[in-house]
Motif scaffolding. Sequence first.
Motif, PDB file in Angstrom:
ATOM      1  N   LYS A 140      15.587  -9.176  31.875  1.00  0.00           N
ATOM      2  CA  LYS A 140      14.952  -8.979  33.176  1.00  0.00           C
ATOM      3  C   LYS A 140      13.880  -7.904  33.150  1.00  0.00           C
ATOM      4  O   LYS A 140      13.266  -7.614  34.191  1.00  0.00           O
ATOM      5  N   THR A 141      13.647  -7.291  31.991  1.00  0.00           N
ATOM      6  CA  THR A 141      12.631  -6.249  31.881  1.00  0.00           C
ATOM      7  C   THR A 141      11.243  -6.860  31.993  1.00  0.00           C
ATOM      8  O   THR A 141      10.930  -7.820  31.284  1.00  0.00           O
ATOM      9  N   PRO A 142      10.381  -6.340  32.865  1.00  0.00           N
ATOM     10  CA  PRO A 142       9.011  -6.869  32.979  1.00  0.00           C
ATOM     11  C   PRO A 142       8.273  -6.793  31.635  1.00  0.00           C
ATOM     12  O   PRO A 142       8.474  -5.849  30.857  1.00  0.00           O
ATOM     13  N   ASP A 143       7.435  -7.775  31.391  1.00  0.00           N
ATOM     14  CA  ASP A 143       6.753  -7.860  30.097  1.00  0.00           C
ATOM     15  C   ASP A 143       5.919  -6.621  29.806  1.00  0.00           C
ATOM     16  O   ASP A 143       5.912  -6.116  28.676  1.00  0.00           O
ATOM     17  N   MET A 150      23.777  -1.698  25.632  1.00  0.00           N
ATOM     18  CA  MET A 150      23.122  -2.422  26.717  1.00  0.00           C
ATOM     19  C   MET A 150      23.391  -3.913  26.593  1.00  0.00           C
ATOM     20  O   MET A 150      23.443  -4.454  25.494  1.00  0.00           O
ATOM     21  N   THR A 151      23.497  -4.555  27.731  1.00  0.00           N
ATOM     22  CA  THR A 151      23.711  -5.994  27.724  1.00  0.00           C
ATOM     23  C   THR A 151      22.383  -6.728  27.617  1.00  0.00           C
ATOM     24  O   THR A 151      21.327  -6.203  27.951  1.00  0.00           O
ATOM     25  N   ALA A 152      22.464  -7.989  27.171  1.00  0.00           N
ATOM     26  CA  ALA A 152      21.249  -8.785  27.008  1.00  0.00           C
ATOM     27  C   ALA A 152      20.558  -9.032  28.339  1.00  0.00           C
ATOM     28  O   ALA A 152      19.333  -9.200  28.391  1.00  0.00           O
ATOM     29  N   SER A 153      21.321  -9.048  29.432  1.00  0.00           N
ATOM     30  CA  SER A 153      20.726  -9.332  30.734  1.00  0.00           C
ATOM     31  C   SER A 153      19.720  -8.267  31.155  1.00  0.00           C
ATOM     32  O   SER A 153      18.753  -8.544  31.853  1.00  0.00           O
ATOM     33  N   ILE A 154      19.962  -7.020  30.733  1.00  0.00           N
ATOM     34  CA  ILE A 154      19.031  -5.947  31.079  1.00  0.00           C
ATOM     35  C   ILE A 154      17.673  -6.196  30.440  1.00  0.00           C
ATOM     36  O   ILE A 154      16.628  -6.108  31.090  1.00  0.00           O
ATOM     37  N   TRP A 155      17.674  -6.537  29.149  1.00  0.00           N
ATOM     38  CA  TRP A 155      16.404  -6.777  28.458  1.00  0.00           C
ATOM     39  C   TRP A 155      15.738  -8.053  28.951  1.00  0.00           C
ATOM     40  O   TRP A 155      14.515  -8.143  29.040  1.00  0.00           O
ATOM     41  N   ARG A 169       5.339  -1.816  26.390  1.00  0.00           N
ATOM     42  CA  ARG A 169       5.124  -0.371  26.238  1.00  0.00           C
ATOM     43  C   ARG A 169       6.280   0.286  25.485  1.00  0.00           C
ATOM     44  O   ARG A 169       6.072   1.204  24.690  1.00  0.00           O
ATOM     45  N   ILE A 170       7.491  -0.175  25.732  1.00  0.00           N
ATOM     46  CA  ILE A 170       8.645   0.362  25.002  1.00  0.00           C
ATOM     47  C   ILE A 170       8.529   0.043  23.509  1.00  0.00           C
ATOM     48  O   ILE A 170       8.706   0.909  22.651  1.00  0.00           O
TER      49      ILE A 170
END
Length: 367
Positions: free
Chosen positions: A8-11, A1-6, A16-17
């Motif tokens: 933009k992940t909602p807090d 996975m690229t850093a951009s995905i993480w 929860r992850i």
Amino acid sequence: MTASIWSKTPDHLLERILAFLPVEDLLRMRSVCKKWSCDILNVPMFRELHRELSPRQQPWFLVSTIKRSFSAYDVNTHKWNVLSVSKLPDPDLKVLASSQGLLCYGLSSGEDFTTTDVYVCNPITGEWKHLPQHPEKTVDHFGMKYDDKTNSYKILTMNVGSTGSMIRRVTIYDSKSNQWTEGPIPRSTMHFSKAPMVWCGDRVYFMDRIRPFCELYAFNIEQFTWHELQASAPQFFEFPSLVACKDRLFMVGLRSDGRKIWEVVERPAGLEFTEYDTLPAQLPNEFAVKKKPSVGAGRCANYNPFRLSAVGSSNNLMCFSSNLDHTWVLLYDTNSKTFHESPKDTHAVQVCEHADLPFQPCLDASP
């Protein structure tokens, strides 16, 4: 996975992850970024979520400490961890007791005494608390009990008299009231040894062995009551030590036919010692038996009692370690009656103190 995905992940989704991760993974993820290290881990709601969603953490065993760090063996991953408590104010603080995810620290003023400048710390979160001044200037014995249902803890301290055996003062700290309280003293004929306190359920146990009997003194920290329990001791055994595994109490000692484990069961007529198992006959070199040129009367001529230490955990595991080498341990599962030897601790420090304490790492244990 690229850093951009993480990025933009909602807090709320990210929290929860991360809440599904075990503690050892959370420790590694701290190095990713400041947000993961501080902003998330220090939020009370995340800690509660982690307790709800993460897999139940297996116990660790603290084996050695140096300054503000300690080495601990993780039973789940079969790896050694080096944890730092760098936020504590004094680098010379020594681990005195532990209970689940909390450690009790103090300054040692001698071989048998500890000053009463006491701290409690959660090494996973880095939180610590300086406790109110203890009524005594020095304390001989420390014990600690954490209650995860109320997120509170109690610390039991004892001072012995000038003879070195009779208890002259019992003091209890309650984190709910943030105060030290005077406790009752057992009968004066009790011969209190230097052996550590052993917690089992709501009781803390002490052993007083006078041949041919073995008396256990139990103090109920909730009811503030003492109980005296006597039983005929196993024949021809030496150097006994108590070990608690969850709600079961065991005794480990030496006999001519090997190192034995007995289960201590309380019956209506008194205590009963049931032979439970025998340690392996061939132990690693660190447990090697070495003869001594002279020994006291009644002692086994080929045994040094300080070469073997044992502590129990809340997960029915018993940990044996040697004072000669702090870089590995021997684990015993009381359910399956099987042994497991840890790998060597490759991060072991050269100068360290023998700790021998169980530790249950968690985020929500608050000092």
